[in-house]
Write a protein that holds these residues in place. Structure first.
Motif, PDB file in Angstrom:
ATOM      1  N   LYS A   1       0.749  -1.593   0.131  1.00 42.67           N
ATOM      2  CA  LYS A   1      -0.061   0.114   0.006  1.00 42.67           C
ATOM      3  C   LYS A   1       0.775   1.398   0.276  1.00 42.67           C
ATOM      4  CE  LYS A   1      -4.044   1.798   2.393  1.00 42.67           C
ATOM      5  NZ  LYS A   1      -4.930   1.707   3.384  1.00 42.67           N
ATOM      6  N   ILE A   2       1.786   1.343   0.828  1.00 44.77           N
ATOM      7  CA  ILE A   2       3.296   2.309   0.840  1.00 44.77           C
ATOM      8  C   ILE A   2       3.494   3.125  -0.542  1.00 44.77           C
ATOM      9  CG2 ILE A   2       5.225   3.126   1.641  1.00 44.77           C
ATOM     10  CD1 ILE A   2       4.236   1.589   4.120  1.00 44.77           C
ATOM     11  N   ARG A   3       3.729   1.272  -1.498  1.00 42.74           N
ATOM     12  CA  ARG A   3       4.758   1.482  -2.567  1.00 42.74           C
ATOM     13  C   ARG A   3       3.242   2.549  -3.268  1.00 42.74           C
ATOM     14  NH1 ARG A   3       9.741   0.762  -1.385  1.00 42.74           N
ATOM     15  NH2 ARG A   3      10.310  -0.792  -1.756  1.00 42.74           N
ATOM     16  N   VAL A   4       2.180   1.658  -3.299  1.00 44.84           N
ATOM     17  CA  VAL A   4       1.385   2.452  -4.549  1.00 44.84           C
ATOM     18  C   VAL A   4       0.936   3.623  -4.430  1.00 44.84           C
ATOM     19  CG1 VAL A   4      -1.099   2.099  -5.015  1.00 44.84           C
ATOM     20  CG2 VAL A   4       0.082   0.135  -4.828  1.00 44.84           C
ATOM     21  N   LEU A   5       0.701   4.190  -2.882  1.00 48.50           N
ATOM     22  CA  LEU A   5       0.259   5.810  -2.312  1.00 48.50           C
ATOM     23  C   LEU A   5       1.838   5.640  -2.991  1.00 48.50           C
ATOM     24  CD1 LEU A   5      -0.979   5.083   1.279  1.00 48.50           C
ATOM     25  CD2 LEU A   5      -2.473   6.454  -0.996  1.00 48.50           C
ATOM     26  N   THR A   6       2.570   5.827  -3.150  1.00 47.64           N
ATOM     27  CA  THR A   6       4.188   6.478  -2.981  1.00 47.64           C
ATOM     28  C   THR A   6       3.962   6.833  -5.039  1.00 47.64           C
ATOM     29  OG1 THR A   6       5.330   5.997  -1.312  1.00 47.64           O
ATOM     30  CG2 THR A   6       6.564   6.541  -3.230  1.00 47.64           C
ATOM     31  N   VAL A   7       3.495   5.589  -5.293  1.00 46.77           N
ATOM     32  CA  VAL A   7       3.440   5.760  -7.080  1.00 46.77           C
ATOM     33  C   VAL A   7       2.254   6.947  -7.404  1.00 46.77           C
ATOM     34  CG1 VAL A   7       2.515   4.800  -9.129  1.00 46.77           C
ATOM     35  CG2 VAL A   7       3.902   3.696  -7.259  1.00 46.77           C
ATOM     36  N   PHE A   8       0.870   6.985  -7.094  1.00 49.99           N
ATOM     37  CA  PHE A   8       0.309   7.393  -7.118  1.00 49.99           C
ATOM     38  C   PHE A   8       0.165   9.469  -6.808  1.00 49.99           C
ATOM     39  CE2 PHE A   8      -3.639   4.948  -6.416  1.00 49.99           C
ATOM     40  CZ  PHE A   8      -4.516   5.411  -8.097  1.00 49.99           C
ATOM     41  N   LEU A   9       1.309   9.431  -6.021  1.00 49.51           N
ATOM     42  CA  LEU A   9       2.012  11.157  -5.203  1.00 49.51           C
ATOM     43  C   LEU A   9       2.998  11.047  -6.340  1.00 49.51           C
ATOM     44  CD1 LEU A   9       1.110  12.688  -3.223  1.00 49.51           C
ATOM     45  CD2 LEU A   9       3.359  12.050  -1.830  1.00 49.51           C
ATOM     46  N   GLU A  10       3.305  10.366  -6.731  1.00 49.36           N
ATOM     47  CA  GLU A  10       4.387  10.477  -8.557  1.00 49.36           C
ATOM     48  C   GLU A  10       4.103  10.900  -9.129  1.00 49.36           C
ATOM     49  OE1 GLU A  10       8.506   8.292  -7.840  1.00 49.36           O
ATOM     50  OE2 GLU A  10       6.521   6.886  -8.775  1.00 49.36           O
ATOM     51  N   CYS A  11       2.925  10.303  -9.871  1.00 48.10           N
ATOM     52  CA  CYS A  11       1.940  10.564 -10.940  1.00 48.10           C
ATOM     53  C   CYS A  11       1.593  12.013 -10.446  1.00 48.10           C
ATOM     54  CB  CYS A  11       1.195   9.515 -10.972  1.00 48.10           C
ATOM     55  SG  CYS A  11       1.454   8.184 -11.331  1.00 48.10           S
ATOM     56  N   THR A  12       0.510  12.098  -9.089  1.00 51.90           N
ATOM     57  CA  THR A  12       0.349  13.666  -9.384  1.00 51.90           C
ATOM     58  C   THR A  12       0.943  14.883  -8.656  1.00 51.90           C
ATOM     59  OG1 THR A  12      -1.545  12.783  -7.437  1.00 51.90           O
ATOM     60  CG2 THR A  12      -1.666  15.130  -7.846  1.00 51.90           C
ATOM     61  N   TYR A  13       2.314  14.957  -8.658  1.00 54.43           N
ATOM     62  CA  TYR A  13       3.337  15.703  -9.065  1.00 54.43           C
ATOM     63  C   TYR A  13       3.637  15.503 -10.453  1.00 54.43           C
ATOM     64  CZ  TYR A  13       3.284  15.611  -3.593  1.00 54.43           C
ATOM     65  OH  TYR A  13       3.420  15.960  -2.278  1.00 54.43           O
ATOM     66  N   THR A  14       3.938  14.848 -11.201  1.00 51.81           N
ATOM     67  CA  THR A  14       4.275  14.429 -12.271  1.00 51.81           C
ATOM     68  C   THR A  14       3.104  15.669 -13.410  1.00 51.81           C
ATOM     69  OG1 THR A  14       5.921  12.668 -11.990  1.00 51.81           O
ATOM     70  CG2 THR A  14       4.234  13.708 -14.467  1.00 51.81           C
ATOM     71  N   LYS A  15       2.074  15.408 -13.182  1.00 48.89           N
ATOM     72  CA  LYS A  15       1.060  16.674 -13.924  1.00 48.89           C
ATOM     73  C   LYS A  15       0.846  17.875 -13.172  1.00 48.89           C
ATOM     74  CE  LYS A  15      -4.381  17.428 -14.761  1.00 48.89           C
ATOM     75  NZ  LYS A  15      -4.634  16.742 -14.958  1.00 48.89           N
ATOM     76  N   VAL A  16       1.459  18.746 -11.612  1.00 48.67           N
ATOM     77  CA  VAL A  16       1.913  19.115 -11.813  1.00 48.67           C
ATOM     78  C   VAL A  16       3.165  20.237 -12.686  1.00 48.67           C
ATOM     79  CG1 VAL A  16       2.476  20.681  -9.465  1.00 48.67           C
ATOM     80  CG2 VAL A  16       0.650  19.618  -9.099  1.00 48.67           C
ATOM     81  N   ILE A  17       4.182  19.343 -12.430  1.00 46.11           N
ATOM     82  CA  ILE A  17       5.699  19.425 -12.458  1.00 46.11           C
ATOM     83  C   ILE A  17       5.167  20.038 -14.599  1.00 46.11           C
ATOM     84  CG2 ILE A  17       7.975  19.276 -13.296  1.00 46.11           C
ATOM     85  CD1 ILE A  17       7.155  20.173 -10.666  1.00 46.11           C
ATOM     86  N   ASN A  18       4.720  19.208 -15.321  1.00 48.50           N
ATOM     87  CA  ASN A  18       4.413  19.652 -16.380  1.00 48.50           C
ATOM     88  C   ASN A  18       3.189  20.820 -17.003  1.00 48.50           C
ATOM     89  OD1 ASN A  18       4.942  17.423 -18.412  1.00 48.50           O
ATOM     90  ND2 ASN A  18       3.825  15.783 -17.439  1.00 48.50           N
ATOM     91  N   ASN A  19       1.695  20.836 -16.008  1.00 46.52           N
ATOM     92  CA  ASN A  19       1.700  21.773 -16.256  1.00 46.52           C
ATOM     93  C   ASN A  19       2.160  23.943 -16.168  1.00 46.52           C
ATOM     94  OD1 ASN A  19      -0.913  20.782 -16.407  1.00 46.52           O
ATOM     95  ND2 ASN A  19      -0.973  21.738 -14.368  1.00 46.52           N
ATOM     96  N   ILE A  20       3.120  23.453 -15.788  1.00 43.61           N
ATOM     97  CA  ILE A  20       4.044  24.705 -14.986  1.00 43.61           C
ATOM     98  C   ILE A  20       4.744  24.587 -16.318  1.00 43.61           C
ATOM     99  CG2 ILE A  20       6.073  26.037 -13.570  1.00 43.61           C
ATOM    100  CD1 ILE A  20       4.739  24.048 -11.250  1.00 43.61           C
ATOM    101  N   PHE A  21       5.697  23.594 -16.675  1.00 41.57           N
ATOM    102  CA  PHE A  21       6.486  23.107 -17.800  1.00 41.57           C
ATOM    103  C   PHE A  21       5.804  23.915 -19.325  1.00 41.57           C
ATOM    104  CE2 PHE A  21      10.474  21.500 -16.028  1.00 41.57           C
ATOM    105  CZ  PHE A  21      10.014  22.129 -14.901  1.00 41.57           C
ATOM    106  N   SER A  22       4.492  23.449 -19.755  1.00 39.13           N
ATOM    107  CA  SER A  22       4.058  23.527 -20.549  1.00 39.13           C
ATOM    108  C   SER A  22       3.516  25.453 -20.791  1.00 39.13           C
ATOM    109  CB  SER A  22       2.799  22.712 -20.245  1.00 39.13           C
ATOM    110  OG  SER A  22       1.879  22.927 -22.001  1.00 39.13           O
ATOM    111  N   ILE A  23       2.752  25.918 -19.768  1.00 44.61           N
ATOM    112  CA  ILE A  23       3.138  27.680 -19.618  1.00 44.61           C
ATOM    113  C   ILE A  23       4.402  27.882 -20.254  1.00 44.61           C
ATOM    114  CG2 ILE A  23       2.364  29.520 -18.350  1.00 44.61           C
ATOM    115  CD1 ILE A  23       0.767  27.105 -17.006  1.00 44.61           C
ATOM    116  N   ILE A  24       5.174  27.968 -19.273  1.00 39.53           N
ATOM    117  CA  ILE A  24       7.010  27.685 -19.370  1.00 39.53           C
ATOM    118  C   ILE A  24       7.402  28.274 -20.890  1.00 39.53           C
ATOM    119  CG2 ILE A  24       9.324  28.561 -18.615  1.00 39.53           C
ATOM    120  CD1 ILE A  24       8.143  27.741 -16.170  1.00 39.53           C
ATOM    121  N   ILE A  25       6.734  27.224 -21.913  1.00 39.88           N
ATOM    122  CA  ILE A  25       7.447  26.577 -22.376  1.00 39.88           C
ATOM    123  C   ILE A  25       6.969  27.237 -24.198  1.00 39.88           C
ATOM    124  CG2 ILE A  25       7.847  24.952 -24.598  1.00 39.88           C
ATOM    125  CD1 ILE A  25       8.671  22.738 -22.273  1.00 39.88           C
ATOM    126  N   THR A  26       5.529  27.541 -23.644  1.00 44.45           N
ATOM    127  CA  THR A  26       4.801  27.980 -24.872  1.00 44.45           C
ATOM    128  C   THR A  26       5.236  29.809 -24.822  1.00 44.45           C
ATOM    129  OG1 THR A  26       3.624  27.048 -24.523  1.00 44.45           O
ATOM    130  CG2 THR A  26       2.532  28.511 -25.512  1.00 44.45           C
TER     131      THR A  26
END
Length: 319
Positions: A77-102
């Motif tokens: 359960k700890i492993r899976v929750l960590t993956v959930f958190l990684e994926c969630t944070y990945t989207k945040v960084i993607n959103n920020i970087f998408s703005i700056i790239i454009t």
């Protein structure tokens, strides 16, 4: 000779039995994990993902939250929750970087068209400041949250990656390291705009652009097999901000776009830190500058601070 072989075989058999024994998590860790998921509302509000895949099996966050943690399944359960958190944070960084790239793409085209060195320097300095006071702090908090959750496991990934080279370290660990390195590179006096060198300005823009694009590619490569995101337009924030800016300008307000966009990025990052760090129950220690997960006994002590999050972020993270 045969007796020696028998002794060796017996030793190996005992070794295998000892290390194959299932590890059971302590009651304290189980209570700490359940408290994190049930006391803090942020986990129920994470809606960026449909599911994550771990060991070829799909996992759903609501199911993990609702199911009481057993001592035999706590580790997975700890492993899976960590993956959930990684994926969630990945989207945040993607959103920020998408703005700056454009933003970089548009500014580069405009500066080349008008041979505008001064504006080129201004934009690169603004983006460097955004990275230093906004992106680096949020990456630091994300990395800390991942490590704090991972440390609940008796074999943390942060430790096992040193033992087993085939295991990959956290996405955010690599990201933070690369952000810190790129800032050092951009602070090279040779690339300073003080000398009004057109070449130095173009080099900085190129370095920034390549950096953000490569980070996004690496994030996509790492999360493609792990994260099942809710479908969304990757440029939705940019489009939303542009429409809002045009509405303001149409009302006769004199507002520079880069100042408007900088403020929007700041607000977005602050909101994400609140919703995806503090409201998930992670606590920042200003003395050690590390993240930790409170125990059930510490939860009541944190309640007053938790209510004040919406008004102001803790002082150590200056945004």
């Amino acid at each position: 000779m045969s007796s020696l072989k028998l002794v060796n075989f017996s030793f190996l058999l005992c070794y295998a039995i000892f290390y194959s024994k299932a590890y059971t998590t302590s009651k304290n860790i189980i209570n700490q994990l359940d408290n994190l998921l049930n006391f803090y509302p942020g986990w129920k509000n994470l809606n960026d993902l449909i599911a994550v895949k771990y060991y070829h099996k799909r996992h759903y966050l609501n199911s993990l939250i609702k199911t009481p943690t057993s001592k035999y399944k706590c580790e997975s359960k700890i492993r899976v929750l960590t993956v959930f958190l990684e994926c969630t944070y990945t989207k945040v960084i993607n959103n920020i970087f998408s703005i700056i790239i454009t933003w970089l793409q548009i500014n580069e085209t405009q500066n080349k068209e008008y041979n505008d060195l001064i504006n080129g320097c201004i934009y690169t300095e603004v983006i460097k400041n955004i990275m230093a006071i906004l992106i680096v702090p949020i990456a630091k908090l994300m990395k800390g949250a991942l490590e704090a959750l991972d440390l609940l496991h008796h074999l943390p990934w942060a430790t096992t990656t040193k033992m087993y080279q085939h295991k990959k370290p956290y996405i955010m660990c690599l990201l933070l390291e690369r952000i810190e390195n790129i800032l050092d590179e951009l602070n090279d006096p040779i690339l300073s705009c003080d000398d009004r060198s057109k070449n130095s300005s173009e080099i900085e823009i190129e370095i920034l652009f390549d950096f953000f694009v490569s980070i996004r590619k690496d994030l996509q490569k790492e999360t493609d097999t792990l994260c099942e995101f809710v479908t969304y337009n990757t440029n939705y924030l940019w489009n939303e901000y542009v429409q809002e800016y045009r509405a303001i300008i149409n009302q006769g307000v004199n507002l520079l776009f880069f100042k408007f966009l900088t403020k929007k990025i700041e607000v977005y990052i602050k909101t994400e830190i609140i919703e995806k760090y503090f409201e998930l129950g992670f606590k920042f220690d200003p003395i050690t500058e590390e993240t930790f997960i409170p125990t059930p006994e510490e939860t009541l002590e944190l309640e007053l601070e938790f209510k004040a999050i919406d008004e102001e972020l803790p002082n150590p993270i200056q945004i």
